[in-house]
Scaffold this motif. Structure first.
Motif, PDB file in Angstrom:
ATOM      1  N   VAL A   4     -25.469 -13.052 -64.284  1.00 14.97           N
ATOM      2  CA  VAL A   4     -24.584 -13.968 -63.549  1.00 14.97           C
ATOM      3  C   VAL A   4     -23.397 -14.360 -64.423  1.00 14.97           C
ATOM      4  O   VAL A   4     -22.237 -14.316 -63.995  1.00 14.97           O
ATOM      5  N   ALA A   5     -23.671 -14.737 -65.665  1.00 11.93           N
ATOM      6  CA  ALA A   5     -22.602 -15.147 -66.576  1.00 11.93           C
ATOM      7  C   ALA A   5     -21.629 -14.004 -66.841  1.00 11.93           C
ATOM      8  O   ALA A   5     -20.404 -14.190 -66.872  1.00 11.93           O
ATOM      9  N   ALA A   6     -22.158 -12.787 -67.033  1.00  6.88           N
ATOM     10  CA  ALA A   6     -21.308 -11.625 -67.307  1.00  6.88           C
ATOM     11  C   ALA A   6     -20.415 -11.303 -66.113  1.00  6.88           C
ATOM     12  O   ALA A   6     -19.219 -11.031 -66.265  1.00  6.88           O
ATOM     13  N   VAL A   7     -21.001 -11.320 -64.912  1.00  9.07           N
ATOM     14  CA  VAL A   7     -20.231 -11.036 -63.687  1.00  9.07           C
ATOM     15  C   VAL A   7     -19.165 -12.105 -63.489  1.00  9.07           C
ATOM     16  O   VAL A   7     -18.011 -11.804 -63.136  1.00  9.07           O
ATOM     17  N   TYR A   8     -19.528 -13.346 -63.726  1.00 11.33           N
ATOM     18  CA  TYR A   8     -18.596 -14.462 -63.556  1.00 11.33           C
ATOM     19  C   TYR A   8     -17.379 -14.288 -64.472  1.00 11.33           C
ATOM     20  O   TYR A   8     -16.225 -14.335 -64.010  1.00 11.33           O
ATOM     21  N   GLU A   9     -17.609 -14.063 -65.736  1.00 15.31           N
ATOM     22  CA  GLU A   9     -16.499 -13.931 -66.680  1.00 15.31           C
ATOM     23  C   GLU A   9     -15.676 -12.668 -66.417  1.00 15.31           C
ATOM     24  O   GLU A   9     -14.443 -12.697 -66.469  1.00 15.31           O
ATOM     25  N   ALA A  10     -16.331 -11.568 -66.138  1.00  9.63           N
ATOM     26  CA  ALA A  10     -15.620 -10.309 -65.916  1.00  9.63           C
ATOM     27  C   ALA A  10     -14.754 -10.386 -64.658  1.00  9.63           C
ATOM     28  O   ALA A  10     -13.615  -9.908 -64.639  1.00  9.63           O
ATOM     29  N   THR A  11     -15.294 -11.002 -63.592  1.00  9.49           N
ATOM     30  CA  THR A  11     -14.542 -11.104 -62.340  1.00  9.49           C
ATOM     31  C   THR A  11     -13.341 -12.022 -62.499  1.00  9.49           C
ATOM     32  O   THR A  11     -12.240 -11.712 -62.023  1.00  9.49           O
ATOM     33  N   LEU A  12     -13.535 -13.163 -63.165  1.00 11.02           N
ATOM     34  CA  LEU A  12     -12.406 -14.075 -63.385  1.00 11.02           C
ATOM     35  C   LEU A  12     -11.328 -13.411 -64.234  1.00 11.02           C
ATOM     36  O   LEU A  12     -10.126 -13.602 -63.986  1.00 11.02           O
TER      37      LEU A  12
END
Length: 486
Positions: A415-423
């Protein structure tokens, strides 16, 4: 620069039909186009009107310069003249339209479809033929000077055969609304000489009066953006005058094709004119700009304006950008990502992510995005540059779908990785979208907390700029025409 060409027989005739003085009529037209530029969020350094005294002085100065070199002479001219196009056509450039019910036989321009009439008159001519070989050599040496390539080939073909001298005046008895020929009030400077000089007058010509060369005020331009129907005026007539006066030529002409409706040229008589102001009111300026660039930004072929296609592209960008932002910044995903502990450094995340993961693939795509977009923009491949941005957004949406960061079964680290990568992808795309969708890009970057000083191309690199306090916003609204039924 942009502006309005306000002299000529077309304006003279239209103002008379409305019972207005020509200048008052031009004041209205000029204000309309200023309003359209503002509504379309188009900026300009200079809005020029050919009725301004500085421009009139520049035109007469250019005329005297050509005349002093023996390049202007008086002669007779005849040919097919189009009031609408403000130009003469040869026999090969016109077509006969047989008589039909309610109309007599007449002739039209094969190129533009406008009505032409046979005209014979005495006027001044410019020795255009004297510059055929030098212009041909210039364009053969500089294949990049006209884009797309098909229009460069068209100019080469024209210059490869004989070209006639150019009519540069009309009798003032026929055309009174224009700039008088110096020392001959019985003739009015032809509208195309007048109109083409606006590029020079807008950049301070005549520069010699101030001891300059024009370089300090923008001449020669890196690019002039013109329609395909006025190519020869900008690729042959204007360059010939510039060569005659020893003025550098424009570096590149971006020549665009036309927007049609139902595969036919827009015409008031056909009732198929698309109104840009109505479209902006209905869909919003950024959606209209997005559609124009995505569909029309290849320039090579005419493209069809379609209300249903605008709707389709409005849904596309709303989904790929607006919905993506709302999903990734939802309270649930944001909280789960923060609870998992954010790395705070996208570059670290890119290096540590599983090389086979969708997150790593997205960050790799984002890392190469600036270079791809910059290269295509430099090559005037506007639609292709936008396609690359959209592909990155589509990939970010796919990552969201595959990883489901909202699902309890998805690990906190993912979740954290997807959140940062998407932003980060949204930050980079937001910077790159600014020329296309300035208002929405600004909203996006504001919502991501990106500092105003970090919104240039320099910062459109992976991890180069900082994301601040992230706010959840709705980037797109329902189009006004749909709002009442949803």
């Amino acid at each position: 620069m942009t502006g309005t060409d306000e002299h000529g027989l077309k304006i003279q005739k239209a103002s008379r039909e409305k019972g207005m003085e020509p200048l008052a009529f031009c004041d209205e037209l000029s204000q309309y186009f200023r309003n359209l530029a503002s509504k379309a969020n188009i900026s300009y350094t200079r809005f020029s009107r050919t009725t301004e005294q500085d421009h009139i002085n520049a035109v007469q100065r250019l005329w005297r310069g050509l005349d002093a070199k023996g390049l202007i002479y008086k002669g007779s001219h005849e040919g097919w003249y189009s009031i609408s196009d403000e130009c003469f056509y040869t026999d090969k450039q016109v077509s006969r339209v047989p008589a039909a019910s309610g109309s007599e036989e007449h002739y039209i321009s094969s190129e533009t479809g406008t009505k032409v009439e046979w005209t014979h008159e005495e006027n001044y001519k410019f020795r255009l033929s004297a510059f055929r070989e030098s212009l041909l050599a210039h364009f053969q040496t500089h294949p990049e000077a006209i884009f797309p390539e098909q229009y460069h080939a068209e100019v080469i073909a024209t210059l490869s055969g004989p070209i006639d001298d150019l009519s540069v005046s009309r009798p003032s008895s026929r055309l009174s609304w224009g700039i008088p020929v110096p020392n001959d009030t019985e003739h009015t400077i032809y509208v195309w000489i007048d109109a083409l000089t606006v590029y020079l007058s807008a950049s301070g010509y005549p520069w010699s009066s101030a001891g300059g060369s024009g370089l300090g005020t923008g001449w020669p331009p890196n690019a002039q953006i013109i329609g395909k129907d006025i190519l020869r005026f900008h690729a042959i007539y204007l360059p010939a005058m510039l060569q005659a006066l020893g003025i550098p030529l424009t570096h590149q002409l971006l020549t665009h094709s036309h927007w049609t409706v139902d595969q036919r040229k827009m015409s008031k008589s056909l009732g198929n004119v698309a109104d840009p102001i109505e479209a902006i009111d209905e869909f919003g300026v950024d959606v209209v700009r997005y559609y124009l660039a995505r569909i029309g930004g290849k320039f090579k072929d005419d493209v069809d304006w379609s209300h249903s296609q605008v709707e389709k592209h409005a849904r596309e960008i709303t989904s790929l950008l607006g919905n993506l932002y709302m999903r990734i910044t939802s309270r649930k995903i944001k909280q789960r990502a923060e609870d998992a502990g954010l790395s705070g450094a996208v570059r670290t995340l890119a290096n540590s992510a599983d090389k086979n993961s969708s997150v790593h693939a997205l960050l790799t795509k984002t890392e190469s995005l600036r270079g791809a977009v910059q290269g295509k923009m430099d090559g005037l491949l506007i639609a292709d540059a936008l396609d690359d941005i959209i592909a990155a957004l589509a990939q970010a949406n796919q990552v969201m779908t595959e990883t489901a960061p909202w699902a309890p079964s998805t690990s906190p680290a993912t979740v954290a990785a997807v959140y940062e990568a998407t932003l980060e992808t949204l930050r980079v795309c937001g910077i790159l979208l600014q020329p296309f969708m300035p208002s929405k890009a600004e909203m996006l970057l504001d919502a991501l907390g990106v500092e105003p000083g970090q919104r240039t191309m320099e910062y459109a690199e992976l991890g180069k700029g900082a994301i601040g306090e992230v706010r959840s916003v709705r980037l797109f609204d329902v189009p006004k025409s749909k709002a009442g039924s949803e």
